[in-house]
Write a protein that holds these residues in place. Structure first.
Motif, PDB file in Angstrom:
ATOM      1  N   ASP A  17       0.832  -1.210   0.000  1.00 43.80           N
ATOM      2  CA  ASP A  17       0.000   0.000   0.000  1.00 43.80           C
ATOM      3  C   ASP A  17       0.868   1.261   0.000  1.00 43.80           C
ATOM      4  OD1 ASP A  17      -2.280  -1.551   0.016  1.00 43.80           O
ATOM      5  OD2 ASP A  17      -2.549  -1.436   2.193  1.00 43.80           O
ATOM      6  N   ALA A  18       2.054   1.170   0.573  1.00 45.55           N
ATOM      7  CA  ALA A  18       2.955   2.325   0.624  1.00 45.55           C
ATOM      8  C   ALA A  18       3.578   2.623  -0.734  1.00 45.55           C
ATOM      9  CB  ALA A  18       4.054   2.083   1.654  1.00 45.55           C
ATOM     10  N   SER A  19       3.616   1.625  -1.620  1.00 48.08           N
ATOM     11  CA  SER A  19       4.214   1.805  -2.941  1.00 48.08           C
ATOM     12  C   SER A  19       3.355   1.105  -3.993  1.00 48.08           C
ATOM     13  CB  SER A  19       5.639   1.233  -2.945  1.00 48.08           C
ATOM     14  OG  SER A  19       6.230   1.440  -4.201  1.00 48.08           O
ATOM     15  N   PRO A  20       2.166   1.646  -4.248  1.00 47.99           N
ATOM     16  CA  PRO A  20       1.291   0.986  -5.228  1.00 47.99           C
ATOM     17  C   PRO A  20       1.902   1.002  -6.627  1.00 47.99           C
ATOM     18  CG  PRO A  20       0.357   3.092  -4.531  1.00 47.99           C
ATOM     19  CD  PRO A  20       1.589   2.860  -3.713  1.00 47.99           C
ATOM     20  N   ARG A  21       1.735  -0.113  -7.321  1.00 49.82           N
ATOM     21  CA  ARG A  21       2.260  -0.263  -8.673  1.00 49.82           C
ATOM     22  C   ARG A  21       1.124  -0.128  -9.673  1.00 49.82           C
ATOM     23  NH1 ARG A  21       7.902  -0.191  -8.071  1.00 49.82           N
ATOM     24  NH2 ARG A  21       8.150  -0.726  -5.896  1.00 49.82           N
ATOM     25  N   HIS A  22       1.412   0.467 -10.804  1.00 57.19           N
ATOM     26  CA  HIS A  22       0.422   0.674 -11.848  1.00 57.19           C
ATOM     27  C   HIS A  22      -0.152  -0.661 -12.319  1.00 57.19           C
ATOM     28  CE1 HIS A  22      -1.571   2.220 -15.371  1.00 57.19           C
ATOM     29  NE2 HIS A  22      -0.904   1.345 -16.108  1.00 57.19           N
ATOM     30  N   ASP A  23      -1.460  -0.812 -12.272  1.00 58.77           N
ATOM     31  CA  ASP A  23      -2.187  -1.970 -12.818  1.00 58.77           C
ATOM     32  C   ASP A  23      -1.597  -3.305 -12.373  1.00 58.77           C
ATOM     33  OD1 ASP A  23      -4.137  -3.305 -14.316  1.00 58.77           O
ATOM     34  OD2 ASP A  23      -2.916  -3.256 -16.139  1.00 58.77           O
ATOM     35  N   ALA A  24      -1.304  -3.420 -11.091  1.00 59.73           N
ATOM     36  CA  ALA A  24      -0.652  -4.634 -10.572  1.00 59.73           C
ATOM     37  C   ALA A  24      -1.489  -5.888 -10.813  1.00 59.73           C
ATOM     38  CB  ALA A  24      -0.350  -4.472  -9.081  1.00 59.73           C
ATOM     39  N   ALA A  25      -2.771  -5.849 -10.503  1.00 62.40           N
ATOM     40  CA  ALA A  25      -3.618  -7.043 -10.671  1.00 62.40           C
ATOM     41  C   ALA A  25      -3.715  -7.437 -12.143  1.00 62.40           C
ATOM     42  CB  ALA A  25      -5.003  -6.795 -10.079  1.00 62.40           C
ATOM     43  N   ARG A 142       6.503   8.229  -9.462  1.00 66.99           N
ATOM     44  CA  ARG A 142       7.686   8.847  -8.854  1.00 66.99           C
ATOM     45  C   ARG A 142       7.365  10.322  -8.617  1.00 66.99           C
ATOM     46  NH1 ARG A 142       9.576   3.990  -7.616  1.00 66.99           N
ATOM     47  NH2 ARG A 142      10.208   2.790  -9.440  1.00 66.99           N
ATOM     48  N   SER A 143       8.164  10.998  -7.831  1.00 60.78           N
ATOM     49  CA  SER A 143       7.894  12.401  -7.518  1.00 60.78           C
ATOM     50  C   SER A 143       7.924  13.280  -8.764  1.00 60.78           C
ATOM     51  CB  SER A 143       8.891  12.924  -6.483  1.00 60.78           C
ATOM     52  OG  SER A 143      10.210  12.836  -6.998  1.00 60.78           O
ATOM     53  N   HIS A 144       8.665  12.869  -9.774  1.00 61.20           N
ATOM     54  CA  HIS A 144       8.838  13.674 -10.973  1.00 61.20           C
ATOM     55  C   HIS A 144       7.992  13.205 -12.157  1.00 61.20           C
ATOM     56  CE1 HIS A 144      11.559  10.285 -11.301  1.00 61.20           C
ATOM     57  NE2 HIS A 144      11.535  10.453 -12.604  1.00 61.20           N
ATOM     58  N   LEU A 145       7.372  12.020 -12.074  1.00 58.49           N
ATOM     59  CA  LEU A 145       6.669  11.470 -13.231  1.00 58.49           C
ATOM     60  C   LEU A 145       5.711  10.358 -12.800  1.00 58.49           C
ATOM     61  CD1 LEU A 145       7.129  12.252 -16.252  1.00 58.49           C
ATOM     62  CD2 LEU A 145       8.653  10.288 -16.422  1.00 58.49           C
ATOM     63  N   PRO A 146       4.504  10.325 -13.363  1.00 60.78           N
ATOM     64  CA  PRO A 146       3.588   9.221 -13.041  1.00 60.78           C
ATOM     65  C   PRO A 146       4.037   7.917 -13.705  1.00 60.78           C
ATOM     66  CG  PRO A 146       2.563  10.728 -14.615  1.00 60.78           C
ATOM     67  CD  PRO A 146       3.893  11.328 -14.227  1.00 60.78           C
ATOM     68  N   ALA A 147       3.643   6.807 -13.124  1.00 62.61           N
ATOM     69  CA  ALA A 147       4.034   5.481 -13.617  1.00 62.61           C
ATOM     70  C   ALA A 147       3.693   5.303 -15.089  1.00 62.61           C
ATOM     71  CB  ALA A 147       3.372   4.394 -12.778  1.00 62.61           C
ATOM     72  N   THR A 148       2.532   5.764 -15.520  1.00 60.52           N
ATOM     73  CA  THR A 148       2.135   5.566 -16.923  1.00 60.52           C
ATOM     74  C   THR A 148       3.113   6.235 -17.881  1.00 60.52           C
ATOM     75  OG1 THR A 148       0.639   7.470 -16.754  1.00 60.52           O
ATOM     76  CG2 THR A 148      -0.329   5.268 -16.429  1.00 60.52           C
ATOM     77  N   LYS A 149       3.629   7.396 -17.524  1.00 66.65           N
ATOM     78  CA  LYS A 149       4.597   8.093 -18.377  1.00 66.65           C
ATOM     79  C   LYS A 149       5.961   7.413 -18.345  1.00 66.65           C
ATOM     80  CE  LYS A 149       2.226  11.242 -20.320  1.00 66.65           C
ATOM     81  NZ  LYS A 149       2.012  11.140 -21.771  1.00 66.65           N
ATOM     82  N   ILE A 150       6.348   6.875 -17.198  1.00 63.98           N
ATOM     83  CA  ILE A 150       7.608   6.133 -17.102  1.00 63.98           C
ATOM     84  C   ILE A 150       7.546   4.907 -18.008  1.00 63.98           C
ATOM     85  CG2 ILE A 150       9.071   4.762 -15.556  1.00 63.98           C
ATOM     86  CD1 ILE A 150       8.118   6.716 -13.283  1.00 63.98           C
ATOM     87  N   ILE A 151       6.435   4.188 -17.956  1.00 67.46           N
ATOM     88  CA  ILE A 151       6.241   2.998 -18.779  1.00 67.46           C
ATOM     89  C   ILE A 151       6.254   3.376 -20.259  1.00 67.46           C
ATOM     90  CG2 ILE A 151       4.536   1.234 -19.409  1.00 67.46           C
ATOM     91  CD1 ILE A 151       3.787   1.248 -16.334  1.00 67.46           C
ATOM     92  N   GLU A 152       5.528   4.417 -20.612  1.00 68.45           N
ATOM     93  CA  GLU A 152       5.473   4.879 -22.009  1.00 68.45           C
ATOM     94  C   GLU A 152       6.869   5.260 -22.508  1.00 68.45           C
ATOM     95  OE1 GLU A 152       3.658   8.765 -24.353  1.00 68.45           O
ATOM     96  OE2 GLU A 152       2.650   8.070 -22.538  1.00 68.45           O
ATOM     97  N   HIS A 153       7.618   5.988 -21.693  1.00 67.98           N
ATOM     98  CA  HIS A 153       8.975   6.419 -22.064  1.00 67.98           C
ATOM     99  C   HIS A 153       9.886   5.214 -22.309  1.00 67.98           C
ATOM    100  CE1 HIS A 153      12.844   8.465 -21.951  1.00 67.98           C
ATOM    101  NE2 HIS A 153      13.219   7.565 -21.064  1.00 67.98           N
TER     102      HIS A 153
END
Length: 179
Positions: A17-25, A142-153
């Motif tokens: 819960d402290a570090s939720p991952r994008h679309d984990a399930a 991350r503090s500088h970028l949402p997970a979806t943008k990191i994945i896309e990049h």
């Protein structure tokens, strides 16, 4: 020659819960389907498990070290232990792949911007034909970028990466070639 599905760091300590991952399930469901397809095609499924230092949630004595309960691990699958972001560095991964006559890798798991990225780059540098399912890896915001943008990049970088065997093939899990 045959494919290997590499599933990196899908461990309980990375999915809290402290570090939720994008679309984990959704990711776990896609990885289970992809693993079944790879096994059905005569390929190898390799789970890479991070062994963290004492006090780390991924330390072998910590509950977070264990693979996610919903991840389907089968007899015949291989587990490789690592202590760095690179799944090849100081591990048995390359030897396992050579011994099993693996000619192409499908790299998946957690975290996109750390262990998945480092392993993709290392696989490409070693000359492995590499597929990265665009929806087969995850990370946290991350503090500088949402997970979806990191994945896309990262999907864009891997698809354009200069390497001996060419860039990675990036496509959805449902479109990963198994032959």
């Amino acid at each position: 020659m045959r494919p290997a599905l590499i599933v990196i760091d899908m461990q309980q300590g990375s999915f809290t819960d402290a570090s939720p991952r994008h679309d984990a399930a959704g990711l776990v469901q896609r990885l289970n389907r992809l693993a079944a397809g790879v096994r059905g095609a005569g390929g190898l499924v390799v789970f890479v498990q991070h062994d963290g230092p004492e006090g780390d949630p991924h330390h072998p004595d910590a509950p977070g070290w264990h693979l996610l309960e919903d991840l389907e691990v089968r007899d015949g699958d291989v587990v490789v232990h690592k202590t760095a972001c690179d799944s090849f560095l100081g591990t048995t991964l390359d030897a396992v792949l050579t011994e099993n006559r693996i000619d192409r890798l499908i790299v998946t798991g957690c975290a996109t911007d750390y262990c998945v990225d480092t392993t993709v780059r290392s696989a490409l540098a070693r000359g492995y034909r590499t597929v990265v399912p665009s929806d087969g890896h995850t990370t946290a915001d991350r503090s500088h970028l949402p997970a979806t943008k990191i994945i896309e990049h990262h999907n864009a970088v891997w698809a354009d990466f200069i390497a001996p065997a060419g860039p990675a093939t990036v496509c959805p899990c449902a479109e990963v070639p198994l032959n």
